[in-house]
Design a protein around this motif. Sequence first.
Motif, short mmCIF file in Angstrom:
data_model
loop_
_atom_site.label_atom_id
_atom_site.label_comp_id
_atom_site.label_asym_id
_atom_site.label_seq_id
_atom_site.Cartn_x
_atom_site.Cartn_y
_atom_site.Cartn_z
N ARG A 48 0.66 -1.21 0.07
CA ARG A 48 0.15 -0.04 -0.19
C ARG A 48 0.75 1.40 0.06
NH1 ARG A 48 -4.80 0.07 4.07
NH2 ARG A 48 -5.33 -1.58 2.84
N ALA A 49 2.15 1.38 0.79
CA ALA A 49 2.91 2.23 0.87
C ALA A 49 3.75 2.66 -0.65
CB ALA A 49 3.75 2.20 1.76
N ILE A 50 4.08 1.34 -1.25
CA ILE A 50 4.80 1.55 -2.31
C ILE A 50 3.99 1.85 -3.48
CG2 ILE A 50 6.15 0.33 -3.95
CD1 ILE A 50 7.58 -1.16 -1.53
N PHE A 51 3.00 1.04 -3.69
CA PHE A 51 2.06 1.28 -4.92
C PHE A 51 0.94 2.38 -4.82
CE2 PHE A 51 3.32 -3.27 -5.25
CZ PHE A 51 4.53 -3.01 -6.15
N ASN A 52 0.76 2.88 -3.66
CA ASN A 52 -0.13 4.03 -3.18
C ASN A 52 -1.61 3.69 -3.78
OD1 ASN A 52 -1.03 6.35 -2.16
ND2 ASN A 52 -0.52 7.58 -4.06
N SER A 53 -1.87 2.38 -3.77
CA SER A 53 -3.26 2.07 -3.87
C SER A 53 -3.84 1.03 -2.82
CB SER A 53 -3.23 0.98 -5.34
OG SER A 53 -2.47 -0.04 -4.95
N ASP A 54 -5.18 0.87 -3.08
CA ASP A 54 -5.88 0.25 -1.90
C ASP A 54 -5.92 -1.56 -2.35
OD1 ASP A 54 -7.39 -0.29 0.23
OD2 ASP A 54 -9.14 -0.05 -1.02
N ILE A 55 -5.13 -2.15 -1.58
CA ILE A 55 -5.01 -3.66 -1.92
C ILE A 55 -5.82 -4.25 -0.80
CG2 ILE A 55 -3.27 -5.45 -1.76
CD1 ILE A 55 -0.92 -3.55 -2.00
N SER A 56 -7.19 -4.28 -1.44
CA SER A 56 -8.19 -4.82 -0.42
C SER A 56 -8.96 -6.00 -1.11
CB SER A 56 -9.10 -3.60 -0.07
OG SER A 56 -9.76 -3.20 -1.28
N SER A 57 -8.57 -6.35 -2.09
CA SER A 57 -9.46 -7.32 -2.85
C SER A 57 -8.80 -9.01 -2.35
CB SER A 57 -9.42 -7.31 -4.23
OG SER A 57 -10.24 -8.50 -4.83
N PHE A 58 -9.47 -9.99 -1.99
CA PHE A 58 -8.99 -10.78 -1.54
C PHE A 58 -8.59 -11.80 -2.79
CE2 PHE A 58 -9.19 -15.46 -0.04
CZ PHE A 58 -8.39 -15.22 0.75
N PHE A 59 -9.12 -11.60 -4.06
CA PHE A 59 -8.95 -12.42 -5.15
C PHE A 59 -8.11 -11.83 -5.95
CE2 PHE A 59 -12.96 -13.85 -3.34
CZ PHE A 59 -12.72 -15.10 -3.12
N ASP A 60 -7.32 -10.63 -5.72
CA ASP A 60 -6.59 -9.74 -6.67
C ASP A 60 -5.20 -10.37 -6.65
OD1 ASP A 60 -5.66 -7.80 -8.21
OD2 ASP A 60 -5.29 -6.45 -6.82
N LEU A 61 -4.45 -10.49 -7.70
CA LEU A 61 -3.05 -11.45 -7.94
C LEU A 61 -2.06 -10.56 -7.10
CD1 LEU A 61 -1.64 -13.51 -9.14
CD2 LEU A 61 -1.22 -12.31 -11.12
N SER A 62 -2.07 -9.20 -7.15
CA SER A 62 -1.20 -8.34 -6.43
C SER A 62 -1.47 -8.66 -4.89
CB SER A 62 -1.20 -6.95 -6.89
OG SER A 62 -2.56 -6.51 -6.43
N THR A 63 -2.51 -8.92 -4.37
CA THR A 63 -2.49 -9.13 -3.05
C THR A 63 -1.98 -10.24 -2.61
OG1 THR A 63 -4.76 -7.81 -3.13
CG2 THR A 63 -4.32 -9.17 -0.96
N TRP A 64 -2.26 -11.23 -3.41
CA TRP A 64 -1.53 -12.83 -3.05
C TRP A 64 -0.20 -12.71 -3.33
CZ3 TRP A 64 -3.70 -16.88 -0.93
CH2 TRP A 64 -5.00 -16.91 -0.84
N LEU A 65 0.38 -11.89 -4.54
CA LEU A 65 1.98 -11.93 -4.39
C LEU A 65 2.72 -11.19 -3.23
CD1 LEU A 65 2.21 -11.45 -8.54
CD2 LEU A 65 2.67 -13.52 -7.05
N LEU A 66 1.99 -10.05 -2.75
CA LEU A 66 2.72 -9.39 -1.83
C LEU A 66 2.40 -10.15 -0.29
CD1 LEU A 66 1.29 -5.72 -2.36
CD2 LEU A 66 3.70 -6.49 -2.49
N ALA A 67 1.46 -10.67 -0.56
CA ALA A 67 1.36 -11.66 0.90
C ALA A 67 2.42 -12.77 0.89
CB ALA A 67 -0.24 -12.01 0.88
N ILE A 68 2.52 -13.59 -0.22
CA ILE A 68 3.40 -14.51 -0.33
C ILE A 68 4.92 -13.96 0.01
CG2 ILE A 68 4.50 -16.42 -1.77
CD1 ILE A 68 1.42 -16.69 -2.87
N LEU A 69 5.29 -12.99 -0.60
CA LEU A 69 6.50 -12.28 -0.71
C LEU A 69 6.80 -11.76 0.52
CD1 LEU A 69 8.97 -11.27 -2.14
CD2 LEU A 69 8.01 -9.16 -2.61
N GLY A 70 5.88 -11.15 1.32
CA GLY A 70 6.04 -10.63 2.83
C GLY A 70 6.20 -12.09 3.72
N SER A 71 5.41 -13.05 3.62
CA SER A 71 5.73 -14.31 4.17
C SER A 71 7.07 -14.91 4.06
CB SER A 71 4.59 -15.23 3.79
OG SER A 71 3.32 -14.89 4.15
N LEU A 72 7.40 -14.93 2.73
CA LEU A 72 8.85 -15.36 2.50
C LEU A 72 10.12 -14.74 3.18
CD1 LEU A 72 8.69 -16.23 -1.37
CD2 LEU A 72 9.11 -18.00 0.75
N ILE A 73 9.82 -13.42 3.16
CA ILE A 73 10.91 -12.43 3.97
C ILE A 73 10.76 -12.81 5.33
CG2 ILE A 73 11.52 -10.05 4.45
CD1 ILE A 73 10.62 -9.30 1.42
#
Length: 88
Positions: A48-73
């Motif tokens: 949300r801070a980097i892309f300045n957009s509302d990442i609020s959809s559960f079925f959005d690909l960017s939401t999943w990718l960011l969640a998986i990337l955050g989990s990996l880190i």
Amino acid sequence: MGILGWIVLGLIAGAIAKAIMPGRDPGGIIITMLLGIVGAVIGGFVGRAIFNSDISSFFDLSTWLLAILGSLIVLGIYRMVTGSRARA
């Protein structure tokens, strides 16, 4: 997406991160799932801070990718911290 959605997303993202990053986790499955939740929430805030957009959809690909990337880190950092403690 509410906090319950982020928790469910984090549980799934933690399982996917564990599948991507195989090996023994010092904390087991419960710790891995909790780290997945933390990683998903952090990934959502950073996205949300980097892309300045509302990442609020559960079925959005960017939401999943960011969640998986955050989990990996978060899982990688956890393994580095606890792995060095186990060896010492």
